[in-house]
Design a protein around this motif. Structure first.
Motif, PDB file in Angstrom:
ATOM      1  N   PHE A 188       0.812  -1.214   0.000  1.00  0.00           N
ATOM      2  CA  PHE A 188       0.000   0.000   0.000  1.00  0.00           C
ATOM      3  C   PHE A 188       0.850   1.271   0.000  1.00  0.00           C
ATOM      4  O   PHE A 188       1.899   1.332   0.622  1.00  0.00           O
ATOM      5  N   THR A 189       0.324   2.284  -0.691  1.00  0.00           N
ATOM      6  CA  THR A 189       0.914   3.610  -0.674  1.00  0.00           C
ATOM      7  C   THR A 189      -0.173   4.600  -1.041  1.00  0.00           C
ATOM      8  O   THR A 189      -1.308   4.212  -1.345  1.00  0.00           O
ATOM      9  N   TYR A 204      -1.189   4.987  -8.689  1.00  0.00           N
ATOM     10  CA  TYR A 204      -0.346   4.552  -9.797  1.00  0.00           C
ATOM     11  C   TYR A 204       0.940   3.877  -9.325  1.00  0.00           C
ATOM     12  O   TYR A 204       1.711   3.390 -10.141  1.00  0.00           O
ATOM     13  N   LYS A 205       1.178   3.830  -8.015  1.00  0.00           N
ATOM     14  CA  LYS A 205       2.304   3.070  -7.498  1.00  0.00           C
ATOM     15  C   LYS A 205       1.906   1.661  -7.076  1.00  0.00           C
ATOM     16  O   LYS A 205       2.745   0.878  -6.641  1.00  0.00           O
ATOM     17  N   THR A 209       7.039   2.868  -1.214  1.00  0.00           N
ATOM     18  CA  THR A 209       6.429   3.477  -0.041  1.00  0.00           C
ATOM     19  C   THR A 209       7.439   3.463   1.098  1.00  0.00           C
ATOM     20  O   THR A 209       8.467   2.774   1.030  1.00  0.00           O
ATOM     21  N   GLY A 210       7.138   4.211   2.155  1.00  0.00           N
ATOM     22  CA  GLY A 210       8.106   4.426   3.206  1.00  0.00           C
ATOM     23  C   GLY A 210       8.657   3.168   3.846  1.00  0.00           C
ATOM     24  O   GLY A 210       9.876   3.021   4.011  1.00  0.00           O
ATOM     25  N   LEU A 211       7.783   2.230   4.232  1.00  0.00           N
ATOM     26  CA  LEU A 211       8.247   1.013   4.898  1.00  0.00           C
ATOM     27  C   LEU A 211       9.186   0.207   4.012  1.00  0.00           C
ATOM     28  O   LEU A 211      10.131  -0.413   4.500  1.00  0.00           O
ATOM     29  N   SER A 212       8.939   0.213   2.710  1.00  0.00           N
ATOM     30  CA  SER A 212       9.815  -0.524   1.794  1.00  0.00           C
ATOM     31  C   SER A 212      11.220   0.050   1.818  1.00  0.00           C
ATOM     32  O   SER A 212      12.208  -0.682   1.884  1.00  0.00           O
ATOM     33  N   HIS A 213      11.325   1.378   1.770  1.00  0.00           N
ATOM     34  CA  HIS A 213      12.641   2.014   1.765  1.00  0.00           C
ATOM     35  C   HIS A 213      13.360   1.810   3.096  1.00  0.00           C
ATOM     36  O   HIS A 213      14.585   1.705   3.142  1.00  0.00           O
TER      37      HIS A 213
END
Length: 356
Positions: free
Chosen positions: A199-200, A204-205, A283-287
């Motif tokens: 989720f983000t 489109y992401k 998204t933030g958690l991925s980074h």
């Protein structure tokens, strides 16, 4: 170059949102501390992203702007309360007597905070929306799509900082780590698990929900690992659709734990710090997984903030279409063809390689 004075005593960094952007900007704290070890360094951030930077070891202070609360006061007509809270916040900001304010966001609201701080030196990154008029110096935003946090690293160099060790640091607090230990133990995840982050905020992401359902089920069946689904309260309906799409069938020894909307941001990032592999979108958690040295499989399409993996165990899946990344200026009538190009089999193969 707009080098910060060597005898600077008090520095304010303004980077309010979003979560991923705060995470990617977080190396600025360490770069500033190495260059100015005796300075008082503070970071201004919104309450919804404060957990990203709250425990950064290079900061003396985290200043939280309760922006959402201010908006609620205005929306409900509580003008007197709003004025009182706003005046207290702005007065407290000025009373800190910052020498330098660094606006690492470059928007009007971040530039306004830097200006209101009263710092005589105010340096902005790619300042726009009129915030350039509030700065004493603006550094052009240089962005290289193959390098993680490239704009922030170039900004650090322009500030006279050493960007050679420009890495994210997002340590977690003891309460957050204890909460994750409890989840891992109670949910039977001691043998390892995959963190799924579908989720983000921008549609489109997103990768397709039915593919997430199939991927999660196959990870559990074929890799034999449990999966923890992560997201915020606004993602609850989408999480239910993914669960109901076949992700949540019983698989012996490979539980599916749905934590969407059930953790704080700090707890969710602590889950990421414990995972065997993270698979997610932009998204933030991925980074944040890079900060913890966790293997990652990242699904990028119309947004691709970086294409060269930041660590050897990071894998970036990207369609390579000529129109991608388009940064949300879609040419496909909203179909997000670049995300449709990435199959479940391709993601599963990358996840299994990362696990191995």
């Amino acid at each position: 170059m707009c080098t910060i004075p060597p005898d600077v005593r008090r520095i304010l960094v303004v980077r309010l949102s979003a979560r991923g952007d705060v995470a990617l900007s977080s190396p600025l704290a360490g770069a500033l501390r190495r260059r100015h070890p005796a300075a008082h360094i503070a970071w201004a951030v919104e309450e919804r992203t404060a957990d990203v930077i709250r425990h950064n070891p290079h900061l003396d202070e985290v200043i939280v702007w309760e922006r959402a609360g201010w908006k609620r006061m205005l929306r409900t007509g509580r003008w007197g309360e709003f004025l009182g809270v706003a005046m207290d916040f702005f007065t407290g900001l000025r009373d800190r007597r910052f020498d330098v304010a660094i606006d690492a966001q470059g928007l009007l609201r971040s530039g306004a905070l830097a200006f209101i701080s009263g710092a005589p030196v105010r340096i902005g990154l790619g300042s726009r929306e009129g915030s350039q008029l509030l700065m004493t110096k603006v550094v052009k935003r240089e962005f290289f799509t193959r390098r993680i946090a490239s704009a922030d690293a170039v900004f650090a160099e322009a500030l006279g900082l050493d960007a050679s060790l420009f890495r994210m640091e997002i340590p977690r607090g003891p309460d957050e780590l204890a909460a994750v230990d409890r989840i891992v133990r109670e949910e039977g995840l001691v043998g390892g698990f995959v963190a799924a982050v579908p989720f983000t905020t921008r549609f489109y992401k997103h990768w397709l929900e039915d593919r997430w359902s199939a991927l999660i089920r196959r990870i559990r069946e074929r890799a034999g690992l449990g999966v923890v689904l992560l997201g915020g309260p606004a993602d609850r309906a989408a999480a239910d659709r993914i669960m109901e799409g076949g992700a949540n069938g019983p698989v012996e020894g490979a539980p599916l734990v749905d934590l969407v909307g059930r953790t704080t941001l700090g707890e969710a990032s602590a889950v990421v710090s414990r995972c065997s592999v993270l698979v997610g979108v932009d998204t933030g958690l991925s980074h944040m997984a890079h900060a913890y040295g966790r293997p990652t499989v990242l699904i990028f399409g119309s947004n691709a903030p970086y294409l060269d993996p930041p660590t050897p165990d990071a894998r970036i899946l990207h369609s390579g279409r000529d129109c991608s990344p388009c940064w949300g200026k879609l040419t496909c009538d909203g179909r997000i063809d670049c995300m449709r190009d990435i199959s479940v089999d391709k993601v599963l193969a990358a996840v299994r390689t990362a696990i191995a």
